[in-house]
Every structure is written in structure tokens, then in C-alpha cells.
Design an enzyme around this catalytic site. Structure first.
Site, PDB file in Angstrom:
ATOM      1  N   CYS A  98       0.810  -1.224   0.000  1.00 36.17           N
ATOM      2  CA  CYS A  98       0.000   0.000   0.000  1.00 36.17           C
ATOM      3  C   CYS A  98       0.844   1.276   0.000  1.00 36.17           C
ATOM      4  O   CYS A  98       1.437   1.592  -1.017  1.00 36.17           O
ATOM      5  CB  CYS A  98      -0.973  -0.061   1.176  1.00 36.17           C
ATOM      6  SG  CYS A  98      -2.428   0.962   0.910  1.00 36.17           S
ATOM      7  N   ARG A 132     -12.313   6.462  -1.238  1.00 34.15           N
ATOM      8  CA  ARG A 132     -11.348   5.430  -0.864  1.00 34.15           C
ATOM      9  C   ARG A 132     -11.781   4.102  -1.472  1.00 34.15           C
ATOM     10  O   ARG A 132     -12.975   3.809  -1.557  1.00 34.15           O
ATOM     11  CB  ARG A 132     -11.248   5.314   0.660  1.00 34.15           C
ATOM     12  CG  ARG A 132     -10.715   6.560   1.325  1.00 34.15           C
ATOM     13  CD  ARG A 132     -10.319   6.301   2.764  1.00 34.15           C
ATOM     14  NE  ARG A 132      -9.109   5.503   2.877  1.00 34.15           N
ATOM     15  CZ  ARG A 132      -7.872   5.995   2.700  1.00 34.15           C
ATOM     16  NH1 ARG A 132      -7.692   7.261   2.412  1.00 34.15           N
ATOM     17  NH2 ARG A 132      -6.818   5.212   2.810  1.00 34.15           N
ATOM     18  N   HIS A 193      -3.493  -5.780   2.325  1.00 40.60           N
ATOM     19  CA  HIS A 193      -3.160  -5.905   3.750  1.00 40.60           C
ATOM     20  C   HIS A 193      -3.937  -7.104   4.289  1.00 40.60           C
ATOM     21  O   HIS A 193      -4.470  -7.896   3.551  1.00 40.60           O
ATOM     22  CB  HIS A 193      -3.686  -4.701   4.550  1.00 40.60           C
ATOM     23  CG  HIS A 193      -3.203  -3.374   4.179  1.00 40.60           C
ATOM     24  ND1 HIS A 193      -2.080  -2.809   4.715  1.00 40.60           N
ATOM     25  CD2 HIS A 193      -3.724  -2.427   3.366  1.00 40.60           C
ATOM     26  CE1 HIS A 193      -1.934  -1.572   4.265  1.00 40.60           C
ATOM     27  NE2 HIS A 193      -2.914  -1.316   3.436  1.00 40.60           N
TER      28      HIS A 193
HETATM   29  N1  GLN Z   1      -2.148   6.855   2.126  1.00 42.05           N
HETATM   30  C1  GLN Z   1      -2.272   5.951   1.050  1.00 42.05           C
HETATM   31  C2  GLN Z   1      -3.627   5.946   0.384  1.00 42.05           C
HETATM   32  O1  GLN Z   1      -4.617   6.249   1.017  1.00 42.05           O
HETATM   33  C3  GLN Z   1      -1.910   4.560   1.528  1.00 42.05           C
HETATM   34  C4  GLN Z   1      -2.891   4.007   2.522  1.00 42.05           C
HETATM   35  C5  GLN Z   1      -2.457   2.693   3.069  1.00 42.05           C
HETATM   36  O2  GLN Z   1      -1.254   2.394   3.162  1.00 42.05           O
HETATM   37  N2  GLN Z   1      -3.431   1.898   3.494  1.00 42.05           N
HETATM   38  O3  GLN Z   1      -3.702   5.634  -0.772  1.00 42.05           O
END
Ligand code: GLN
Length: 243
Positions: A98, A132, A193
Site C-alpha cells: 500500500c 477510498r 493488507h
Molecule cells: N495513504 C495511502 C492511500 O490512502 C496509503 C494508505 C495505506 O497504506 N493503506 O492511498
């Protein structure tokens, strides 16, 4: 002939900053899968104040982090860009999840338009989107079969390298092109993850094979009783993906 002593050195980079959604479990999995096979493992938790010597390690892990933490880490990574480039070209195995995955590329563009410059190891860019991309994800990887996990990112990543796999369920790199992650030399980048490795033993062993070869050690891996791991994997597929 007895197997020579095998010992792997693993660097867990910035675990105090990049540690979202149980990424620490990846280290635990690698460690246990080695120990069960009589392979010694040393894991170094490297923080921002430590002097990172990439040449000391056979495998490097970068986890995910919030945008703010990513900016802090990006600055530290960039200071050693030449060393990173040389190590990766030399075949250093890297697992980047990520936020860590995004930092391997040229930049991560935040919603306010600012660009967080990455390591530039890969021809890859990421742009934060209006929503998101959250949820459970399953991909098919030519090297590691079905990989399952959880994703939560605002970044949309695009690149022209080989992906880690094809999205079966979920969003992946950008929610549009159907690809997830990246594979480049011995670099594995992914949005997955959950943590990634406990439920995906084939991928965990692929990383260990890669690290052993890079270390110049015999890379055979005795089979393990992975019934629990596969049960977790299958339960995830059945309950979270197919419903
Ligand atoms: N900040 C990054 C995003 O939102 C990575 C987030 C994360 O590592 N879960 O894309």
C-alpha cells in the site's frame, strides 16, 4: 550431504510509521515459516533515526501508512535513492504494501495537488482519488495463485510493469484496469493488507525462495502443514468474496 546453516536477514522498515491493518503479521509469518524449517531469521526493525544499510539484508519490507506518515517516510527513503536503485537492480527482494508500494514509484499526488516524491525505482505513479477503495480483495497471480486480503487506499496507481495479479474481486491498483500490484525484478508491490502473508502461504514461500536465492543459500523449502492457513484463505474467499 547436510544442509548448510541457513540464515536470513530481514529489514522491517519504519514499523512505527508504516503499520496499517496488521502489516506486522507479514513479518511474523516469514519468521515462523523459516523457523519451522530450521532456517534462522534475524529481523531488524529499522526506524527513521537508524542508518539503513540495504546491503545487510536479504529481504526488505515496507508496510502501509497514512498520507502524513508516508510523507515523513518518503523523505527518508529519497535520501538513499542511489543505494536503493543499485540494490534493487542487484535483485534485492522487497515486499511493499500500500503506502510502501506507492513510494516505490515516482510520486503520490495528494488530493490538494501536492506531490510526494517517491523512490522512483519503478515507472509508476499514484494519484489520490475522490473516494477510498475499501474492502476485501482477491486476485489471481501467475506466480502465487489466488491471493486474498483487504485493501483501503485513496491512491489510484498506474504503471506499465508486470502486475502482481488480476483482480477477481475488489479494486486493485486503481479500480479501473483490473490489475493489482506490481512485479519487477525481485520487487513485490501490492495494496493487499489483512495482513497479506498469513492467509497466502504460497506467496510467503515465494518470497522466502527469492530471499534465499538472493542470499546465495539453498532455496528448497520443506512442505509445511498449511491446513490452518488454507482454511483461513478459503473462509475468506467463501464468506467475504463470494457473498
Ligand atoms: N495513504 C495511502 C492511500 O490512502 C496509503 C494508505 C495505506 O497504506 N493503506 O492511498
Amino acid at each position: 550431504m547436510p544442509t548448510p546453516r541457513r540464515r536470513l536477514f530481514i529489514a522491517h522498515l519504519y514499523p512505527d510509521l508504516l503499520n496499517l491493518y496488521a502489516d506486522r503479521g507479514n513479518i511474523q509469518t516469514l519468521r515462523r515459516r523459516c523457523e519451522w524449517r530450521g532456517i534462522e531469521v534475524e529481523v531488524a526493525a529499522v526506524s527513521l533515526t537508524d542508518e539503513l544499510q540495504l546491503g545487510d539484508y536479504h529481504l526488505v519490507l515496507l508496510g502501509g501508512g497514512s498520507d502524513r506518515e508516508q510523507e515523513i517516510v518518503a523523505e527518508a527513503l529519497r535520501r538513499r535513492r542511489a543505494e536503493w536503485r543499485a540494490a534493487v537492480n542487484d535483485g534485492l527482494p522487497v515486499l511493499a504494501v500500500c503506502g510502501g508500494y506507492q513510494l516505490l514509484g515516482s510520486y503520490y499526488q495528494l488530493r490538494d495537488g501536492r506531490q510526494v516524491e517517491g523512490l522512483g525505482l519503478l515507472d509508476l505513479v499514484t494519484q489520490a482519488g475522490p473516494t477510498r477503495l475499501i474492502g476485501n480483495i482477491a486476485i489471481d497471480s501467475p506466480e502465487a495463485g489466488r491471493i486474498v486480503g483487504f485493501e483501503n487506499h485513496s491512491g489510484r496507481t498506474r504503471h506499465h510493469h508486470q502486475p502482481l495479479g488480476r483482480v477477481i474481486a475488489g479494486h486493485g491498483n486503481n479500480g479501473e484496469d483490473g490489475w493489482e500490484g506490481v512485479r519487477y525484478l525481485n520487487v513485490f508491490g501490492t495494496y493487499i493488507h489483512g495482513p497479506l502473508l498469513p492467509k497466502n502461504p504460497r506467496l510467503a514461500d515465494l518470497l522466502l525462495h527469492t530471499a534465499l536465492r538472493y542470499a546465495g543459500l539453498p532455496d528448497h523449502l520443506d512442505p509445511l502443514d498449511d491446513r490452518l492457513e488454507w482454511a483461513a484463505h478459503e473462509a475468506f474467499v467463501a464468506r467475504r468474496i463470494e457473498s
